[in-house]
Write an enzyme that holds these catalytic residues in place. Structure first.
Site, mmCIF file in Angstrom:
data_model
loop_
_atom_site.group_PDB
_atom_site.id
_atom_site.type_symbol
_atom_site.label_atom_id
_atom_site.label_comp_id
_atom_site.label_asym_id
_atom_site.label_seq_id
_atom_site.Cartn_x
_atom_site.Cartn_y
_atom_site.Cartn_z
ATOM 1 N N CYS A 70 54.349 40.887 27.426
ATOM 2 C CA CYS A 70 53.624 42.082 27.871
ATOM 3 C C CYS A 70 53.968 42.411 29.322
ATOM 4 O O CYS A 70 53.923 41.535 30.192
ATOM 5 C CB CYS A 70 52.124 41.863 27.728
ATOM 6 S SG CYS A 70 51.161 43.361 28.100
ATOM 7 N N CYS A 74 47.049 42.630 33.446
ATOM 8 C CA CYS A 74 45.584 42.581 33.353
ATOM 9 C C CYS A 74 45.143 41.154 33.687
ATOM 10 O O CYS A 74 45.496 40.204 32.968
ATOM 11 C CB CYS A 74 45.131 42.964 31.953
ATOM 12 S SG CYS A 74 45.730 44.595 31.430
ATOM 13 N N CYS A 77 43.927 38.321 31.111
ATOM 14 C CA CYS A 77 44.616 38.124 29.832
ATOM 15 C C CYS A 77 45.640 37.004 29.870
ATOM 16 O O CYS A 77 46.459 36.910 30.800
ATOM 17 C CB CYS A 77 45.288 39.429 29.423
ATOM 18 S SG CYS A 77 46.028 39.371 27.776
ATOM 19 N N CYS A 114 40.948 43.612 12.309
ATOM 20 C CA CYS A 114 41.325 44.145 13.615
ATOM 21 C C CYS A 114 42.717 43.665 14.007
ATOM 22 O O CYS A 114 42.925 42.472 14.232
ATOM 23 C CB CYS A 114 40.310 43.706 14.668
ATOM 24 S SG CYS A 114 38.595 44.104 14.234
ATOM 25 N N CYS A 146 40.903 48.267 12.158
ATOM 26 C CA CYS A 146 40.848 48.633 13.568
ATOM 27 C C CYS A 146 42.162 48.196 14.193
ATOM 28 O O CYS A 146 42.695 47.131 13.856
ATOM 29 C CB CYS A 146 39.668 47.943 14.256
ATOM 30 S SG CYS A 146 39.537 48.300 16.032
ATOM 31 N N CYS A 206 36.422 52.024 19.443
ATOM 32 C CA CYS A 206 35.873 50.706 19.740
ATOM 33 C C CYS A 206 36.249 50.437 21.196
ATOM 34 O O CYS A 206 37.432 50.303 21.514
ATOM 35 C CB CYS A 206 36.501 49.673 18.800
ATOM 36 S SG CYS A 206 36.131 47.959 19.208
ATOM 37 N N ARG A 276 28.880 44.477 19.376
ATOM 38 C CA ARG A 276 29.500 43.273 18.833
ATOM 39 C C ARG A 276 29.564 42.156 19.879
ATOM 40 O O ARG A 276 30.032 42.365 21.000
ATOM 41 C CB ARG A 276 30.916 43.594 18.330
ATOM 42 C CG ARG A 276 31.649 42.417 17.724
ATOM 43 C CD ARG A 276 32.717 42.878 16.763
ATOM 44 N NE ARG A 276 33.722 43.744 17.367
ATOM 45 C CZ ARG A 276 33.682 45.089 17.318
ATOM 46 N NH1 ARG A 276 32.675 45.712 16.703
ATOM 47 N NH2 ARG A 276 34.620 45.810 17.880
#
Length: 364
Positions: A70, A74, A77, A114, A146, A206, A276
């Site tokens: 990636c 962030c 993460c 998901c 999702c 979401c 959730r």
């Protein structure tokens, strides 16, 4: 023990929240700060939760279809660039692999499957591959899907919607003011723009948070109300996991009570949205996981992106122990004899007792 729940499963879900907050910003702050007595706040949250969701709990299963590689940074993460977190990196799974994962998720009681992929956002070929996979899962398994795939433009949002995408996950994560402290490779405004594209396409959003990344209580209240302003229908509330290689400057210690208060505030500000309990529930909520369902109506089973969590049987047991019922893609679980279904996994099942004895006979 069979369920006798009378609340029907909705045949068609809303894509936008329609009910206004039942508390003010000041009241939300009083809840998360501890000023409002916990029992008073929880009682109010449960009445709202019961009104819109009865005693059902939706189980979601995450499938990390691409891990690592990636370019984003962030800070929270394990997959971020230069994290050196020790995770196994792999490219996007094949459509066949993803479909098999969806089959397993449905067998484990998932209400929604998901799919999550690392990266800034999908290119056109990857978007088409994802669209075809979503279409196959939706049509052949009847399972709601999702997707979380980063930043999208309007054209890609429309393509995914036409494939039958039910939800798209794109968390705000924290307040606008605090966002530069956790990421510098994209902006808060870009995340809001992606949400806007998807909502325009008719995809239910979401979008939630990660609590405990050095934000102030005012930051927390700000993002709770920003999610309300965006009319988000599904809200995952994550509690920060201090994975190896993270770049959060001032991670906070989170008590079970504070985590519960955060869920209560989300419920009261977003009455008709699915709230959730996401990453960190096992380690941060600990003994209050069952109580948290009096505010939240959804949770993940079988772990998170890169961290293990409760398996399906343990998750279902938590739901039942708290007096709630799991909701499956095919309906409610009222026809299942849970004593039989969970018998071998129960700690006091007869076959498990030999391993529980403090003192055992020794062989001569």
């Amino acid at each position: 023990m069979k369920s006798t729940l009378e609340t029907p499963i909705p045949t068609e879900e809303k894509s936008l929240s329609e009910v206004p907050s039942v508390i003010t910003r000041e009241e939300a702050y009083a809840i998360v700060s501890g000023e409002t007595p916990l029992t008073e706040a929880l009682d109010k949250a449960y009445k709202v939760r019961e009104k819109y969701f009865g005693k059902t709990v939706r189980i979601h299963v995450l499938d990390n279809i691409k891990n690592g590689h990636c370019p984003e940074d962030c800070g929270y993460c394990a997959q971020r660039k230069n994290a050196n977190s020790g995770i196994q990196e792999y490219s996007v799974k094949s459509s066949e692999e993803i479909f098999e994962d969806a089959v397993k998720a449905k067998e484990n009681g998932a209400y929604r499957f998901c799919m999550v992929t690392a990266g800034t956002g999908p290119n056109a070929p990857t978007t088409e591959k994802l669209a075809l996979t979503i279409e196959k899962i939706s049509k052949e398994l009847g399972l709601k899907v999702c997707l979380s795939a980063g930043l999208l433009d309007q054209e890609k949002a429309e393509r995914l919607k036409s494939a039958g995408l039910d939800r798209y996950n794109h968390n705000l994560n924290t307040s606008k003011a605090h966002y530069p402290e956790i990421c510098d490779t994209h902006t808060y405004e870009q995340r809001v723009e992606t949400i806007t594209h998807l909502m325009k396409a008719g995809v239910g959003m979401c979008s939630g948070v990660i609590v405990g990344m050095g934000e102030s209580l005012h930051d927390l209240v700000d993002v709770i109300f920003e999610i309300k302003n965006l009319r988000v229908i599904s809200i995952p509330v994550n509690f920060f996991l201090p994975i190896a290689g993270h770049a959060i400057k001032n991670p906070q210690a989170l008590s079970p009570e504070f985590c519960l208060r955060t869920l209560i505030a989300f419920r009261l500000v977003n009455p008709d949205s699915e709230v959730r309990i996401a990453a960190g529930r096992e380690g941060h909520l600990r003994g209050l996981q069952g109580m948290a369902l009096y505010a939240a109506n959804s949770l993940f089973a079988s772990g998170y992106l890169n961290v293990k969590g409760s398996d399906a049987a343990e998750t279902i047991r938590t739901i039942l122990d708290a007096g709630f019922y799991p909701e499956f893609s095919s309906g409610l679980g009222e026809e299942i004899d849970w004593e039989v279904a969970l018998g071998k996994d129960h700690p006091y099942a007869p076959e498990n007792f030999p391993d529980l004895y403090k003192y055992k006979k020794t062989k001569n």
